[in-house]
Design a protein around this motif. Structure first.
Motif, PDB file in Angstrom:
ATOM      1  N   HIS A  41       1.532  -9.150  -4.896  1.00 39.94           N
ATOM      2  CA  HIS A  41       0.111  -9.281  -4.534  1.00 39.94           C
ATOM      3  C   HIS A  41      -0.134  -8.842  -3.093  1.00 39.94           C
ATOM      4  CE1 HIS A  41      -0.502 -12.557  -7.862  1.00 39.94           C
ATOM      5  NE2 HIS A  41      -0.312 -11.351  -8.341  1.00 39.94           N
ATOM      6  N   ASP A  42       0.797  -9.196  -2.191  1.00 42.92           N
ATOM      7  CA  ASP A  42       0.660  -8.772  -0.794  1.00 42.92           C
ATOM      8  C   ASP A  42       0.809  -7.264  -0.667  1.00 42.92           C
ATOM      9  OD1 ASP A  42       0.070 -11.179   0.477  1.00 42.92           O
ATOM     10  OD2 ASP A  42       2.177 -11.719   0.744  1.00 42.92           O
ATOM     11  N   LEU A  43       1.676  -6.678  -1.458  1.00 38.13           N
ATOM     12  CA  LEU A  43       1.855  -5.225  -1.396  1.00 38.13           C
ATOM     13  C   LEU A  43       0.586  -4.504  -1.840  1.00 38.13           C
ATOM     14  CD1 LEU A  43       3.551  -2.755  -0.870  1.00 38.13           C
ATOM     15  CD2 LEU A  43       4.560  -3.016  -3.152  1.00 38.13           C
ATOM     16  N   ALA A  44       0.003  -4.944  -2.952  1.00 38.88           N
ATOM     17  CA  ALA A  44      -1.259  -4.343  -3.410  1.00 38.88           C
ATOM     18  C   ALA A  44      -2.339  -4.513  -2.342  1.00 38.88           C
ATOM     19  CB  ALA A  44      -1.693  -4.973  -4.727  1.00 38.88           C
ATOM     20  N   SER A  45      -2.384  -5.693  -1.720  1.00 37.75           N
ATOM     21  CA  SER A  45      -3.375  -5.966  -0.668  1.00 37.75           C
ATOM     22  C   SER A  45      -3.166  -5.063   0.538  1.00 37.75           C
ATOM     23  CB  SER A  45      -3.302  -7.428  -0.224  1.00 37.75           C
ATOM     24  OG  SER A  45      -3.653  -8.292  -1.283  1.00 37.75           O
ATOM     25  N   MET A  46      -1.899  -4.745   0.847  1.00 36.55           N
ATOM     26  CA  MET A  46      -1.617  -3.879   1.982  1.00 36.55           C
ATOM     27  C   MET A  46      -2.100  -2.453   1.725  1.00 36.55           C
ATOM     28  SD  MET A  46       1.973  -3.301   4.070  1.00 36.55           S
ATOM     29  CE  MET A  46       2.266  -5.044   4.321  1.00 36.55           C
ATOM     30  N   PHE A  47      -1.926  -1.971   0.504  1.00 40.68           N
ATOM     31  CA  PHE A  47      -2.463  -0.647   0.159  1.00 40.68           C
ATOM     32  C   PHE A  47      -3.982  -0.629   0.318  1.00 40.68           C
ATOM     33  CE2 PHE A  47       1.633   0.294  -1.910  1.00 40.68           C
ATOM     34  CZ  PHE A  47       1.775   1.637  -1.590  1.00 40.68           C
ATOM     35  N   LEU A  48      -4.652  -1.688  -0.146  1.00 40.26           N
ATOM     36  CA  LEU A  48      -6.108  -1.779  -0.011  1.00 40.26           C
ATOM     37  C   LEU A  48      -6.498  -1.854   1.464  1.00 40.26           C
ATOM     38  CD1 LEU A  48      -8.957  -2.081  -1.167  1.00 40.26           C
ATOM     39  CD2 LEU A  48      -8.505  -4.540  -1.454  1.00 40.26           C
ATOM     40  N   PHE A  49      -5.757  -2.623   2.250  1.00 44.23           N
ATOM     41  CA  PHE A  49      -6.007  -2.753   3.690  1.00 44.23           C
ATOM     42  C   PHE A  49      -5.912  -1.383   4.372  1.00 44.23           C
ATOM     43  CE2 PHE A  49      -4.493  -3.485   8.050  1.00 44.23           C
ATOM     44  CZ  PHE A  49      -5.373  -4.452   8.516  1.00 44.23           C
ATOM     45  N   ALA A  50      -4.910  -0.594   3.991  1.00 47.91           N
ATOM     46  CA  ALA A  50      -4.738   0.737   4.570  1.00 47.91           C
ATOM     47  C   ALA A  50      -5.933   1.629   4.248  1.00 47.91           C
ATOM     48  CB  ALA A  50      -3.450   1.370   4.047  1.00 47.91           C
ATOM     49  N   LEU A  51      -6.479   1.473   3.046  1.00 50.91           N
ATOM     50  CA  LEU A  51      -7.660   2.244   2.642  1.00 50.91           C
ATOM     51  C   LEU A  51      -8.887   1.797   3.424  1.00 50.91           C
ATOM     52  CD1 LEU A  51      -9.030   4.226   0.549  1.00 50.91           C
ATOM     53  CD2 LEU A  51      -9.450   2.187  -0.850  1.00 50.91           C
ATOM     54  N   GLN A  52      -9.134   0.502   3.443  1.00 51.44           N
ATOM     55  CA  GLN A  52     -10.339  -0.035   4.078  1.00 51.44           C
ATOM     56  C   GLN A  52     -10.361   0.229   5.576  1.00 51.44           C
ATOM     57  OE1 GLN A  52      -9.873  -4.085   2.707  1.00 51.44           O
ATOM     58  NE2 GLN A  52     -11.400  -3.832   1.088  1.00 51.44           N
ATOM     59  N   ASN A  53      -9.178   0.270   6.193  1.00 54.09           N
ATOM     60  CA  ASN A  53      -9.090   0.463   7.639  1.00 54.09           C
ATOM     61  C   ASN A  53      -8.729   1.893   8.034  1.00 54.09           C
ATOM     62  OD1 ASN A  53      -9.340  -2.412   9.019  1.00 54.09           O
ATOM     63  ND2 ASN A  53      -8.204  -2.668   7.112  1.00 54.09           N
ATOM     64  N   LYS A  54      -8.720   2.782   7.041  1.00 58.12           N
ATOM     65  CA  LYS A  54      -8.475   4.209   7.286  1.00 58.12           C
ATOM     66  C   LYS A  54      -7.219   4.446   8.129  1.00 58.12           C
ATOM     67  CE  LYS A  54     -13.383   5.473   6.993  1.00 58.12           C
ATOM     68  NZ  LYS A  54     -13.899   4.155   6.557  1.00 58.12           N
ATOM     69  N   LEU A  55      -6.135   3.762   7.756  1.00 57.37           N
ATOM     70  CA  LEU A  55      -4.910   3.834   8.543  1.00 57.37           C
ATOM     71  C   LEU A  55      -4.201   5.181   8.384  1.00 57.37           C
ATOM     72  CD1 LEU A  55      -3.205   0.334   8.045  1.00 57.37           C
ATOM     73  CD2 LEU A  55      -4.932   1.017   9.715  1.00 57.37           C
ATOM     74  N   SER A  56      -3.539   5.584   9.448  1.00 55.44           N
ATOM     75  CA  SER A  56      -2.600   6.702   9.380  1.00 55.44           C
ATOM     76  C   SER A  56      -1.319   6.252  10.070  1.00 55.44           C
ATOM     77  CB  SER A  56      -3.182   7.945  10.065  1.00 55.44           C
ATOM     78  OG  SER A  56      -3.453   7.674  11.424  1.00 55.44           O
ATOM     79  N   GLY A  57      -0.233   6.957   9.798  1.00 60.11           N
ATOM     80  CA  GLY A  57       1.044   6.574  10.376  1.00 60.11           C
ATOM     81  C   GLY A  57       1.920   5.849   9.374  1.00 60.11           C
ATOM     82  N   THR A  58       3.017   5.279   9.864  1.00 62.92           N
ATOM     83  CA  THR A  58       4.026   4.636   9.016  1.00 62.92           C
ATOM     84  C   THR A  58       4.034   3.136   9.255  1.00 62.92           C
ATOM     85  OG1 THR A  58       5.373   6.633   9.229  1.00 62.92           O
ATOM     86  CG2 THR A  58       6.467   4.665   8.368  1.00 62.92           C
ATOM     87  N   TYR A  59       4.108   2.366   8.163  1.00 65.51           N
ATOM     88  CA  TYR A  59       4.107   0.907   8.258  1.00 65.51           C
ATOM     89  C   TYR A  59       5.154   0.333   7.309  1.00 65.51           C
ATOM     90  CZ  TYR A  59      -0.332   1.891  10.490  1.00 65.51           C
ATOM     91  OH  TYR A  59      -1.284   2.400  11.327  1.00 65.51           O
ATOM     92  N   ASN A  60       5.876  -0.676   7.772  1.00 61.77           N
ATOM     93  CA  ASN A  60       6.831  -1.366   6.909  1.00 61.77           C
ATOM     94  C   ASN A  60       6.089  -2.358   6.021  1.00 61.77           C
ATOM     95  OD1 ASN A  60       9.094  -0.066   7.999  1.00 61.77           O
ATOM     96  ND2 ASN A  60       9.250  -1.548   9.667  1.00 61.77           N
ATOM     97  N   ALA A  61       6.258  -2.214   4.717  1.00 57.75           N
ATOM     98  CA  ALA A  61       5.608  -3.100   3.747  1.00 57.75           C
ATOM     99  C   ALA A  61       6.595  -4.162   3.301  1.00 57.75           C
ATOM    100  CB  ALA A  61       5.090  -2.292   2.552  1.00 57.75           C
TER     101      ALA A  61
END
Length: 302
Positions: free
Chosen positions: A205-225
């Motif tokens: 659930h946290d992993l799915a939320s992190m993908f959504l967070f990356a979309l909503q916040n227009k993230l770029s770069g590399t992040y450890n999930a």
């Protein structure tokens, strides 16, 4: 808002699809199985075959972001043929997406791609952040480096590239957890080797939320999930046993035993990666499951 997903029917893709739809986001998805194509108002399938370079280009209509989750499972014996499939399934799919965007008008502003903490070397001492670049020459590390390189090329099209390096995904519906639970349920659970190797995990659930967070916040770069509190393999196994109220007393399974059974793939069970999630939490991402005990209780206690 509409997004395109590759790998939508996999373990992570299924959880992400459910979360996106709950948040009112429309989904186009690519599948290699024509019988998996659905035509619903908010969830529409399109055929592709990366190996043959075939894709239904209409999948891009109205799409502003891509979630790239496509890739053959690494949880199979690493024969020469399977190794080639593991690499090519990631590279060919990314290349086909890139070529399709390059040659067609589109509105895509961001690609958010799965990656893996397998890029980091096996170590009982290191604490890995995204700044680490001294990768080794192992099979898994090479796969992830090539995978990320294939995704990075989207920057040439002025598309934001975000890569999530995923750790051990905990889900009752698939992945490693059901395989770990089975022997423990039978009362024969044990750690792998010494059990000292660190397991950087994340609740599905946290992993799915992190993908959504990356979309909503227009993230770029590399992040450890990964969750903020990695645990040793021995602790992970012991907590599973505790949650299931099962005994846990057997000695660790020697590395040579699983090498005979699994071949080179046995390194998945014995390698240690202690990985930091501080970079994404600094941006405001909040984990629902920070404790391994809470995560496993939610998944295993019904």
């Amino acid at each position: 808002m509409k997004v395109l997903i590759t790998g939508a029917t996999g373990l992570v893709g299924t959880a992400l699809t459910e979360l996106l739809l709950q948040n009112g986001i429309k989904i186009n998805y690519l599948t290699t199985s024509k019988n998996k194509i659905q035509y619903q108002p908010n969830f529409q399938g399109f055929f592709w075959d990366p190996e043959s370079g075939i894709i239904d280009e209409s999948c891009l209509l109205g799409v502003s972001a891509i979630f790239n989750l496509a890739g053959s499972s690494i949880a199979k014996r690493w024969t020469s043929q399977n190794k080639q499939e593991i690499v090519e399934s990631r590279i060919l799919s990314a290349n086909l997406l890139f070529t399709t965007l390059k040659n067609n008008p589109h509105q895509v502003k961001q690609i958010i791609s799965a990656s893996a903490i397998g890029i980091y070397p096996d170590s009982l001492q290191n604490y890995y952040t995204e700044d680490f670049t001294n990768f080794n020459d192992s099979f898994l590390s090479n796969v992830v480096v090539k995978w990320e390189d294939a995704v990075n090329q989207f920057e040439r099209l002025h598309v934001k590239v975000c890569k999530l390096r995923i750790g051990l995904v905990l889900s009752e519906k698939g992945g490693a957890l059901p395989k770990m639970v089975k022997p423990i349920n039978l009362g024969i659970g044990s750690p792998f080797g010494t059990g000292h190797q660190m397991q950087s995990w994340i609740h599905i659930h946290d992993l799915a939320s992190m993908f959504l967070f990356a979309l909503q916040n227009k993230l770029s770069g590399t992040y450890n999930a990964v969750a903020p509190n990695p645990v040793s393999n021995k602790e992970l196994s012991a907590v599973i046993a505790d949650v299931l109220d099962k005994p846990f007393f057997l000695p660790g399974i020697p590395k040579i035993t699983l090498k005979l059974v699994l071949g080179e793939m046995h390194t998945l069970l014995y390698e240690s990666q202690n990985v930091s999630s501080q970079k994404i939490t600094n941006l405001g991402f909040s984990f629902q499951y920070k404790s391994i005990h809470n995560a496993l209780e939610q998944l295993l206690v019904k």
